[in-house]
Write an enzyme that holds these catalytic residues in place. Structure first.
Site, mmCIF file in Angstrom:
data_model
loop_
_atom_site.group_PDB
_atom_site.id
_atom_site.type_symbol
_atom_site.label_atom_id
_atom_site.label_comp_id
_atom_site.label_asym_id
_atom_site.label_seq_id
_atom_site.Cartn_x
_atom_site.Cartn_y
_atom_site.Cartn_z
ATOM 1 C CB SER A 139 34.027 3.614 -70.114
ATOM 2 O OG SER A 139 32.625 3.487 -70.035
ATOM 3 C CG ASP A 140 30.748 -0.817 -71.853
ATOM 4 O OD1 ASP A 140 31.216 -0.496 -72.962
ATOM 5 O OD2 ASP A 140 29.528 -0.940 -71.653
#
Length: 128
Positions: free
Chosen positions: A93-94
């Site tokens: 997600s990052d």
């Protein structure tokens, strides 16, 4: 993992024993059938309890509990299939891995794999 549950292509068969895994949207609400952040809402057997050389726990808390206070946030997107209960992992997600403070993204791994020498010497690449 469980011989009593069917296996579906592209899905993790089921949530592991002892893992209260959910997928949460940006508001911190559980979602199924759509992409969300992989979280674990309760402590689990293999959960790290601290980081080495992190006496006050600040690095540990930033890494796992900063996004949703008090809830383990793994840093991956996933979708929980409401029909099968299986989990489809969709990536970071990052967009970044950060082992020992050295940040690198998937493009760094792909760039290494594009060198011709790797095609001759190995069939797989992995990051520990």
């Amino acid at each position: 993992q469980n011989p009593n549950v069917p296996v579906y292509r592209g899905e993790i068969q089921a949530r592991n024993l002892g893992m209260a895994v959910e997928s949460w949207n940006e508001k911190g609400q559980p979602v199924e059938g759509e992409s969300g952040e992989l979280v674990c809402t309760r402590p689990f057997p293999s959960m790290p309890t601290c980081f080495w050389n992190d006496a006050d726990g600040s690095k540990y808390n930033r890494a796992y509990f900063n996004r949703f206070p008090g809830v383990w946030h793994h840093g991956d997107y996933c979708t929980i299939n409401p029909r099968t209960g299986g989990i489809v992992m969709q990536g970071r997600s990052d967009g970044t891995l950060n082992p020992n403070g050295v940040r690198f993204g998937s493009s760094d791994i792909y760039n290494i794999g594009e060198f011709p020498i790797f095609y001759r010497t190995t069939e797989k690449l992995s990051a520990d």
